[in-house]
Design an enzyme around this catalytic site. Structure first.
Site, PDB file in Angstrom:
ATOM      1  N   GLU A 165      52.563  98.309  57.727  1.00 24.17           N
ATOM      2  CA  GLU A 165      51.997  97.233  58.548  1.00 24.17           C
ATOM      3  C   GLU A 165      52.826  97.018  59.809  1.00 24.17           C
ATOM      4  O   GLU A 165      54.006  96.679  59.718  1.00 24.17           O
ATOM      5  CB  GLU A 165      51.966  95.927  57.750  1.00 24.17           C
ATOM      6  CG  GLU A 165      51.486  94.735  58.556  1.00 24.17           C
ATOM      7  CD  GLU A 165      51.718  93.400  57.865  1.00 24.17           C
ATOM      8  OE1 GLU A 165      51.012  92.432  58.178  1.00 24.17           O
ATOM      9  OE2 GLU A 165      52.637  93.328  57.005  1.00 24.17           O
ATOM     10  N   ASP A 191      46.970  93.708  60.139  1.00 24.89           N
ATOM     11  CA  ASP A 191      47.053  92.256  60.268  1.00 24.89           C
ATOM     12  C   ASP A 191      46.616  91.884  61.679  1.00 24.89           C
ATOM     13  O   ASP A 191      47.296  92.187  62.666  1.00 24.89           O
ATOM     14  CB  ASP A 191      48.488  91.798  59.991  1.00 24.89           C
ATOM     15  CG  ASP A 191      48.613  90.290  59.887  1.00 24.89           C
ATOM     16  OD1 ASP A 191      48.067  89.589  60.767  1.00 24.89           O
ATOM     17  OD2 ASP A 191      49.269  89.805  58.955  1.00 24.89           O
ATOM     18  N   GLN A 221      44.562  91.494  57.024  1.00 23.75           N
ATOM     19  CA  GLN A 221      45.096  90.134  56.928  1.00 23.75           C
ATOM     20  C   GLN A 221      44.756  89.370  58.195  1.00 23.75           C
ATOM     21  O   GLN A 221      44.618  89.954  59.278  1.00 23.75           O
ATOM     22  CB  GLN A 221      46.608  90.147  56.698  1.00 23.75           C
ATOM     23  CG  GLN A 221      46.998  90.651  55.321  1.00 23.75           C
ATOM     24  CD  GLN A 221      48.494  90.739  55.113  1.00 23.75           C
ATOM     25  OE1 GLN A 221      49.250  91.092  56.013  1.00 23.75           O
ATOM     26  NE2 GLN A 221      48.942  90.431  53.905  1.00 23.75           N
ATOM     27  N   GLU A 281      46.797  85.141  55.205  1.00 21.06           N
ATOM     28  CA  GLU A 281      48.252  85.008  55.299  1.00 21.06           C
ATOM     29  C   GLU A 281      48.585  84.082  56.457  1.00 21.06           C
ATOM     30  O   GLU A 281      49.069  84.499  57.503  1.00 21.06           O
ATOM     31  CB  GLU A 281      48.903  86.388  55.494  1.00 21.06           C
ATOM     32  CG  GLU A 281      50.412  86.346  55.303  1.00 21.06           C
ATOM     33  CD  GLU A 281      51.079  87.683  55.559  1.00 21.06           C
ATOM     34  OE1 GLU A 281      52.043  88.004  54.848  1.00 21.06           O
ATOM     35  OE2 GLU A 281      50.642  88.403  56.475  1.00 21.06           O
TER      36      GLU A 281
END
Length: 266
Positions: free
Chosen positions: A146, A181, A207, A243
């Protein structure tokens, strides 16, 4: 259909950790993720998952000394043996929790890193990820990487989307995937829809969070309804991890998710 997973490190912190599984289920979540499971016996966590009726969708490998500021081991030269132990431990938990994917945090560069240092980290990262992907493949699991923005995590080795895609290509493992993300990508690069489209074949997990404060997704500069609709149109069938840090109580801020099965009742 979009499936939302509650990040129990950030959401439902009004409750003790083991009570957050039931709180998430009560709010309509059917999946959960969190940073680390290692403070709890895996059988205790498995019981919490069963009792709440939720799936474990993601957690991170042991990151080194988190309290001392370490943020992963995967790119750190000289820590290869510790990283390999972390892989084995994470896969032990993944087996107990029936979790299909684990995230290997890259770690931090030294503040005075030069081109040689970066190249050494890159070579270590690729070699370590090959090992991790190989071990995970034996267990039927995926390993994720990530890009994390360097405003929230200064010095993080993996911070840009093109860098992550180059690492995936260098490792060449089918079960090494991108944890995309949207919050981190917006902070570093923007152009979220095009990044989502270009990288979609490599994505293993999504995310979300509002930008810039990392609060609820309906607050800030990112229009998530459009992005989630595009994700559905692309045929994404994985989880979307929530998140973010609630601006107030977790339940009070879930109105944005009603279209995806969440509730703010009681």
């Amino acid at each position: 259909m979009i499936r939302l997973a509650a990040n129990l490190t950030m959401l439902f912190t009004e409750h003790g950790f083991l009570d957050r599984f039931a709180a998430a289920a009560d709010a309509g979540f059917r999946g959960v993720e969190y940073l680390f499971p290692y403070d709890h016996d895996p059988q205790v966590l498995a019981s919490s998952l069963r009792e709440a009726g939720v799936e474990q969708v993601l957690f991170n490998l042991p990151p080194g000394d988190w309290e001392a500021g370490e943020r992963g081991l995967a790119s750190l030269p000289g820590r290869e043996a510790e990283f390999r132990d972390a892989v084995i431990e994470a896969l032990r938990y993944a087996e107990a929790l029936d979790c299909p994917r684990v995230h290997a945090m890259a770690g931090l560069l030294p503040v005075d890193a030069d081109a040689y240092t970066r190249a050494h980290h890159q070579a270590t990262y690729v070699a370590n990820l090959r090992f991790a992907a190989g071990e995970a493949a034996k267990a039927g699991r995926q390993v994720l990487i990530e890009p994390i923005n360097t405003r929230d995590m200064p010095g993080y080795f993996l911070s840009r989307q093109a860098q992550a895609m180059a690492v995936l290509e260098a490792v060449g493992a089918d079960n090494l995937r991108l944890q995309f993300d949207l919050y981190h990508c917006q902070v570093m690069e923007g152009d979220l829809t095009r990044h989502l489209e270009r990288q979609f074949p490599a994505i293993g997990h999504i995310q979300i969070a509002g930008v810039p404060q990392r609060h609820e997704p309906d607050v800030g500069e990112v229009h998530y309804p459009a992005l989630l609709s595009r994700l559905e149109a692309l045929g994404y069938d994985g989880w979307v991890g929530c998140e973010y840090r609630p601006a107030a109580g977790t339940r009070q801020g879930l109105g944005w998710g009603r279209a995806h099965g969440l509730t703010t009742d009681h």
